[in-house]
Scaffold this active site. Structure first.
Site, mmCIF file in Angstrom:
data_model
loop_
_atom_site.group_PDB
_atom_site.id
_atom_site.type_symbol
_atom_site.label_atom_id
_atom_site.label_comp_id
_atom_site.label_asym_id
_atom_site.label_seq_id
_atom_site.Cartn_x
_atom_site.Cartn_y
_atom_site.Cartn_z
ATOM 1 N N GLY A 51 0.773 -1.147 -0.020
ATOM 2 C CA GLY A 51 0.004 -0.214 -0.228
ATOM 3 C C GLY A 51 0.851 1.182 0.176
ATOM 4 O O GLY A 51 1.825 1.309 -0.876
ATOM 5 N N GLU A 52 0.520 2.255 0.986
ATOM 6 C CA GLU A 52 1.485 3.271 1.085
ATOM 7 C C GLU A 52 2.142 3.112 2.519
ATOM 8 O O GLU A 52 1.203 3.470 3.498
ATOM 9 C CB GLU A 52 0.700 4.277 0.699
ATOM 10 C CG GLU A 52 1.624 5.644 0.545
ATOM 11 C CD GLU A 52 2.865 5.713 -0.047
ATOM 12 O OE1 GLU A 52 2.827 5.186 -1.418
ATOM 13 O OE2 GLU A 52 3.858 5.998 0.620
ATOM 14 N N SER A 53 3.497 3.189 2.617
ATOM 15 C CA SER A 53 3.911 3.023 4.131
ATOM 16 C C SER A 53 3.497 4.394 5.005
ATOM 17 O O SER A 53 3.192 4.249 6.146
ATOM 18 C CB SER A 53 5.119 2.631 3.944
ATOM 19 O OG SER A 53 5.929 3.692 3.541
ATOM 20 N N CYS A 83 6.114 -5.382 0.570
ATOM 21 C CA CYS A 83 6.279 -3.891 0.067
ATOM 22 C C CYS A 83 6.171 -2.746 0.813
ATOM 23 O O CYS A 83 7.072 -2.698 2.051
ATOM 24 C CB CYS A 83 5.229 -3.677 -1.321
ATOM 25 S SG CYS A 83 6.054 -2.338 -2.220
ATOM 26 N N ARG A 112 13.080 3.357 0.357
ATOM 27 C CA ARG A 112 11.757 3.773 -0.176
ATOM 28 C C ARG A 112 11.730 3.948 -1.628
ATOM 29 O O ARG A 112 12.602 4.790 -1.851
ATOM 30 C CB ARG A 112 10.726 4.663 0.573
ATOM 31 C CG ARG A 112 9.470 4.524 0.618
ATOM 32 C CD ARG A 112 8.721 5.110 1.699
ATOM 33 N NE ARG A 112 7.642 5.799 1.141
ATOM 34 C CZ ARG A 112 7.253 7.059 1.017
ATOM 35 N NH1 ARG A 112 8.256 7.999 1.078
ATOM 36 N NH2 ARG A 112 6.146 7.397 0.375
ATOM 37 N N ILE A 141 6.274 -3.002 -7.322
ATOM 38 C CA ILE A 141 5.448 -1.728 -7.748
ATOM 39 C C ILE A 141 5.840 -0.506 -6.802
ATOM 40 O O ILE A 141 5.667 -0.812 -5.587
ATOM 41 C CB ILE A 141 3.837 -2.100 -7.440
ATOM 42 C CG1 ILE A 141 3.410 -3.258 -8.281
ATOM 43 C CG2 ILE A 141 3.163 -0.777 -7.738
ATOM 44 C CD1 ILE A 141 2.055 -3.804 -7.997
ATOM 45 N N ARG A 142 6.415 0.393 -7.250
ATOM 46 C CA ARG A 142 7.056 1.660 -6.507
ATOM 47 C C ARG A 142 7.627 0.754 -5.259
ATOM 48 O O ARG A 142 7.286 1.344 -4.074
ATOM 49 C CB ARG A 142 5.961 2.421 -6.197
ATOM 50 C CG ARG A 142 5.672 3.209 -7.333
ATOM 51 C CD ARG A 142 4.591 4.362 -7.000
ATOM 52 N NE ARG A 142 3.333 3.693 -6.364
ATOM 53 C CZ ARG A 142 3.124 3.795 -4.956
ATOM 54 N NH1 ARG A 142 3.807 4.619 -4.207
ATOM 55 N NH2 ARG A 142 2.073 3.185 -4.566
ATOM 56 N N HIS A 186 5.228 -8.411 -4.480
ATOM 57 C CA HIS A 186 3.853 -8.855 -4.176
ATOM 58 C C HIS A 186 3.441 -10.124 -4.449
ATOM 59 O O HIS A 186 2.618 -10.235 -5.434
ATOM 60 C CB HIS A 186 2.863 -7.832 -4.708
ATOM 61 C CG HIS A 186 2.978 -6.262 -4.310
ATOM 62 N ND1 HIS A 186 2.186 -5.873 -3.409
ATOM 63 C CD2 HIS A 186 3.857 -5.072 -4.826
ATOM 64 C CE1 HIS A 186 2.646 -4.530 -3.238
ATOM 65 N NE2 HIS A 186 3.655 -4.232 -3.845
ATOM 66 N N GLU A 188 0.994 -12.009 -3.611
ATOM 67 C CA GLU A 188 -0.352 -11.942 -3.443
ATOM 68 C C GLU A 188 -0.959 -11.404 -4.602
ATOM 69 O O GLU A 188 -2.168 -11.843 -4.939
ATOM 70 C CB GLU A 188 -0.814 -11.191 -2.118
ATOM 71 C CG GLU A 188 -0.922 -9.425 -2.528
ATOM 72 C CD GLU A 188 0.592 -9.068 -2.320
ATOM 73 O OE1 GLU A 188 1.481 -9.499 -2.004
ATOM 74 O OE2 GLU A 188 0.669 -7.626 -2.284
#
Ligand code: GLN
Length: 217
Positions: A51-53, A83, A112, A141-142, A186, A188
């Site tokens: 997601g976004e840490s 991630c 990051r 992904i990023r 990821h 998943e």
């Protein structure tokens, strides 16, 4: 609590909760979405999704989960971060926000968005220590990578040294320290259950380990 089908929480504040829930269920676990301290206290292990840490860090504080989660991790609860989850579990983050919180559990420094701001995603086939059946197809992904790690951290996978990998070549992207597992990618999202199965096994091992200790007493 069943050692065969452990109860694994998925931190459900933000990110790809549904995909982890599906992978863990298919991998033999019972799953509980975790948003409150009471739910955290029930689970045998926890997945911290991508997601976004920075957002997840802020939400952990808002939901009153930061201190209880740090305490459970310090106490040896198995955890798996993918991630953004890897970023949260790291002792230290480079290129993070100054107010972003770290949970600890992994004695390493993570960078990051390491693959470069212009590179939104990158894919590679990785040899993954402890995972049988051939390379794991990794979708980044990023994504972060591990900038440096202490000897206590076991490296499970690195990006292959190909020209296409550019600056990512040879970088550490999967690690384990005790019962804490993390991947910069990821699993998943690819339908390959092997990394989730590994985590379910770590949680099972942890359970039988603590039972043995009790019996020895
Ligand atoms: N770049 C994101 C972060 O800093 C991580 C991206 C991801 O989880 N896919 O948290």
């Amino acid at each position: 609590m069943s050692a065969d089908r452990p109860l694994i929480g998925v931190l459900a504040l933000q990110g790809d909760v549904r995909e982890h829930t599906a992978a863990l269920t298919a991998g033999g676990a019972r799953v509980l979405p975790v948003r409150r301290e009471s739910e955290l206290s029930e689970v045998d292990g926890l997945v911290l999704p991508g997601g976004e840490s920075t957002t997840m860090s802020r939400l952990l504080e808002t939901f009153g989960l930061l201190a209880p989660l740090r305490a459970r991790i310090a106490d040896g609860m198995p955890a798996y971060g993918s991630c953004a989850g890897m970023i949260l579990l790291a002792e230290k983050v480079l290129d993070g926000r100054p107010d972003q919180h770290q949970l600890g559990g992994l004695d390493l420094i993570v960078r990051r968005n390491a693959f470069g701001r212009q590179v939104d995603s990158f894919e590679a086939d990785l040899d993954f220590a402890g995972v049988d059946g051939g390379p794991v197809h990794a979708v980044f992904i990023r994504a972060p990578w591990v900038e440096s790690s202490s000897p206590a951290v076991r490296v499970l996978a690195t990006v292959p040294e190909t020209t296409a990998a550019g600056a990512a070549a040879g970088r550490i992207v999967a690690v384990r320290q005790g019962a804490v597992l993390a991947t910069a990618f990821h699993p998943e999202l690819t339908g390959d259950l092997r990394v989730h199965r590994l985590f379910v096994d770590i949680v099972r091992g942890h359970e039988s380990g603590s039972r043995r200790t009790t019996e020895e007493r």
